[in-house]
Design an enzyme around this catalytic site. Structure first.
Site, PDB file in Angstrom:
ATOM      1  N   HIS A 104       0.776  -1.359  -0.073  1.00 17.92           N
ATOM      2  CA  HIS A 104       0.005  -0.019   0.093  1.00 17.92           C
ATOM      3  C   HIS A 104       0.829   1.329  -0.115  1.00 17.92           C
ATOM      4  CE1 HIS A 104      -4.248  -0.976  -0.193  1.00 17.92           C
ATOM      5  NE2 HIS A 104      -4.638   0.247   0.447  1.00 17.92           N
ATOM      6  N   ASN A 158      -4.200   3.191  -4.074  1.00 16.82           N
ATOM      7  CA  ASN A 158      -3.658   2.096  -4.190  1.00 16.82           C
ATOM      8  C   ASN A 158      -4.403   0.918  -4.913  1.00 16.82           C
ATOM      9  OD1 ASN A 158      -1.288   2.386  -2.348  1.00 16.82           O
ATOM     10  ND2 ASN A 158      -2.728   3.068  -0.980  1.00 16.82           N
ATOM     11  N   ARG A 206      -4.302  -2.383  -9.602  1.00 21.07           N
ATOM     12  CA  ARG A 206      -5.260  -3.260 -10.587  1.00 21.07           C
ATOM     13  C   ARG A 206      -4.763  -2.967 -11.991  1.00 21.07           C
ATOM     14  NH1 ARG A 206      -8.986  -2.785  -6.740  1.00 21.07           N
ATOM     15  NH2 ARG A 206      -9.656  -0.593  -7.213  1.00 21.07           N
TER      16      ARG A 206
HETATM   17  N1  ATP Z   1      -7.500  -7.073   3.442  1.00 15.59           N
HETATM   18  C1  ATP Z   1      -6.903  -6.763   2.497  1.00 15.59           C
HETATM   19  N2  ATP Z   1      -5.590  -6.819   2.318  1.00 15.59           N
HETATM   20  C2  ATP Z   1      -4.583  -6.024   1.339  1.00 15.59           C
HETATM   21  N3  ATP Z   1      -5.158  -5.217   0.409  1.00 15.59           N
HETATM   22  C3  ATP Z   1      -6.597  -5.038   0.253  1.00 15.59           C
HETATM   23  C4  ATP Z   1      -7.430  -5.542   1.525  1.00 15.59           C
HETATM   24  N4  ATP Z   1      -8.763  -5.361   1.247  1.00 15.59           N
HETATM   25  C5  ATP Z   1      -8.598  -4.503   0.228  1.00 15.59           C
HETATM   26  N5  ATP Z   1      -7.462  -4.490  -0.400  1.00 15.59           N
HETATM   27  C6  ATP Z   1      -6.987  -3.803  -1.220  1.00 15.59           C
HETATM   28  O1  ATP Z   1      -6.886  -2.276  -1.282  1.00 15.59           O
HETATM   29  C7  ATP Z   1      -7.721  -1.610  -2.084  1.00 15.59           C
HETATM   30  C8  ATP Z   1      -8.403  -0.232  -1.353  1.00 15.59           C
HETATM   31  O2  ATP Z   1      -7.394   0.194  -0.561  1.00 15.59           O
HETATM   32  P1  ATP Z   1      -7.922   1.333   0.230  1.00 15.59           P
HETATM   33  O3  ATP Z   1      -9.226   1.438   0.738  1.00 15.59           O
HETATM   34  O4  ATP Z   1      -6.692   1.905   1.055  1.00 15.59           O
HETATM   35  O5  ATP Z   1      -8.104   2.498  -0.873  1.00 15.59           O
HETATM   36  P2  ATP Z   1      -7.078   3.485  -1.669  1.00 15.59           P
HETATM   37  O6  ATP Z   1      -5.573   3.482  -1.280  1.00 15.59           O
HETATM   38  O7  ATP Z   1      -7.668   4.693  -1.340  1.00 15.59           O
HETATM   39  O8  ATP Z   1      -7.161   2.989  -3.118  1.00 15.59           O
HETATM   40  P3  ATP Z   1      -8.267   3.810  -4.196  1.00 15.59           P
HETATM   41  O9  ATP Z   1      -8.234   5.140  -3.911  1.00 15.59           O
HETATM   42  O10 ATP Z   1      -7.848   3.156  -5.521  1.00 15.59           O
HETATM   43  O11 ATP Z   1      -9.583   3.304  -3.575  1.00 15.59           O
HETATM   44  C9  ATP Z   1      -8.823  -2.612  -2.516  1.00 15.59           C
HETATM   45  O12 ATP Z   1      -9.188  -2.268  -3.772  1.00 15.59           O
HETATM   46  C10 ATP Z   1      -7.805  -3.859  -2.742  1.00 15.59           C
HETATM   47  O13 ATP Z   1      -7.175  -3.921  -3.734  1.00 15.59           O
END
Ligand code: ATP
Length: 411
Positions: free
Chosen positions: A225, A231, A236
């Site tokens: 992350h 992320n 993806r």
């Molecule tokens: N338990 C988990 N362990 C590792 N990765 C996970 C888990 N659950 C979800 N994810 C991944 O983390 C992503 C979402 O991360 P997060 O909620 O931190 O959002 P983000 O970093 O803001 O990403 P985005 O802005 O693209 O939503 C999910 O789409 C998935 O790929």
């Protein structure tokens, strides 16, 4: 390593935690330590998976190659169409929703809602990543950082962190104010750069089965992350970057995010299995998702090829008219304003406008702003196919289960 592990499971460490401001409940404010996950290094990992998983992955690769080779080179429009489908579905997985009409408005530079703009940013990030790897044949951290900049630079909250590794501890789900009750806590910020260098080395290997590499790159990226936001979407996009680098796709991308969105629970469960040392569940999910997505992308290609024939049937315009010229370029340019039309058909403002109006009356175009100035037209057939492709992939990706050694693993 016990035989229940395919790869080393994540380790853990307890590190001090302090809130930067004062927010949340008393428990958030007084939390003083947090258990972080420490993914294994993967640069030199050798992965042995059950033969049925590898066979399923091979089958998916065959389907991807077929679709890409049959349609990707001749039907240029399919490639931008699939980039759009993939980034819209990937955004949807993060609950960023906008209709295909909103997206079309944003493409044409018309006043758009923030979700549609963020989807366009996701398309730009994916395009950059696959273009970079096509040119260099290397997956580079510089390209990942630049794509993250494309994705986040206009974000009102995270704009300042666009294109930068995180410098703070983050977590997934749980409290908004501290890592209390988080589903997963990534490694500390000071480890991100070295973890990402390790990931880069693994991503550029040629001695790993392709879908195993795509699954591991994605899962490890999500485990690290490395950004404060974005992320999910960048991680993806990396699936398609691996497919491009290994020469599985030469022209198109696989709209796998539609399949993952339809099986969100299985997808997140597979990421959790990865923490415990199993990658088969994610490889299985990717194989099923890629297979379905590629089959449906081929069906979309066949439908797109037929659209101009249908449009000619609907249109009652004379040979040589501007309206017919627009029909000839409409598949490549399904969203038009008067200026673009003028440029594409080398005609005057007045006759471009008249031709767009005429095609609207014939049912071939639809005006999508509802305004009387700065109007934008789009092909309703192309917009409907965008939605339909996502829908068909979702339908065909029935939530089921993932297996390991022939055993069903619960979500
Ligand atoms: N338990 C988990 N362990 C590792 N990765 C996970 C888990 N659950 C979800 N994810 C991944 O983390 C992503 C979402 O991360 P997060 O909620 O931190 O959002 P983000 O970093 O803001 O990403 P985005 O802005 O693209 O939503 C999910 O789409 C998935 O790929």
């Amino acid at each position: 390593m016990p035989h229940t592990h395919e790869i080393p499971p994540h380790g853990h460490d307890v590190v001090p935690w302090k809130q930067s401001g004062r927010s949340g409940t008393r428990e958030d404010r007084t939390l003083s330590e947090v258990t972080v996950s420490l993914p294994p290094e993967i640069a030199n990992l050798d992965v042995m998976l059950p033969p049925d998983v590898i066979a399923m992955a091979e089958q998916a690769l065959i389907q991807i190659v077929r679709t890409d080779a049959e349609f990707g080179s001749g039907l240029k429009v399919l490639n931008s169409f699939l980039i759009r489908t993939e980034s819209v579905a990937s955004s949807k997985l993060e609950y960023i929703e906008a209709s295909s009409v909103d997206y079309a408005r944003a493409i044409a530079g018309s006043k758009a809602n923030p979700s549609a703009l963020s989807m366009i940013a996701a398309s730009a990030a994916l395009t950059r990543l696959v273009d970079d790897v096509s040119q260099t044949r290397r997956i580079s951290l510089a390209s990942i950082l630049a794509a993250h900049h494309d994705l986040m630079k206009e974000d009102s909250l995270d704009g300042p962190y666009a294109g930068k590794w995180r410098e703070v501890q983050n977590w997934i789900n749980g409290s908004d104010h501290s890592p209390r009750n988080a589903d997963y806590v990534p490694p500390p910020a000071h480890t991100v750069e070295s973890y990402m260098a390790d990931l880069e080395a693994f991503a550029n290997r040629d001695d790993v089965p392709v879908l195993v590499q795509a699954a591991l790159v994605h899962a490890q990226f999500e485990s690290i992350h490395p950004f404060t936001d974005g992320n999910g979407r960048i991680g993806r996009a990396l699936i398609n970057v691996v497919l491009r680098r290994r020469g599985i796709t030469l022209h198109s991308v696989v709209p796998i995010a539609s399949a993952l969105t339809a099986r969100r629970d299985d997808y997140f469960a597979a990421l959790n299995h990865f923490h415990d040392g199993l990658i088969s569940p994610l490889v299985t999910l990717f194989a099923q998702g890629c297979n379905t997505a590629s089959l449906e992308a081929a069906e979309t290609a066949r439908r797109l090829i037929h659209l101009p024939v249908q449009w000619h049937g609907l249109s009652r315009n004379r040979v040589g008219s501007t309206a017919l010229e627009i029909i000839d370029v409409l598949l490549e340019h399904p969203t038009l304003n008067v200026e673009t039309t003028q440029r594409l058909t080398a005609t005057s403002h007045v006759s471009a406008n008249a031709a767009l109006e005429k095609l609207t009356r014939d049912g071939i175009l639809q005006e999508i702003t509802g305004r009387s100035r700065d109007r934008v037209w789009a092909s309703p057939d192309v917009l409907a196919e965008l939605d339909d492709l996502d829908f068909r992939i979702a339908q065909a990706s029935t939530p089921s289960f993932v297996t390991f050694n022939g055993r069903r693993l619960e979500s």
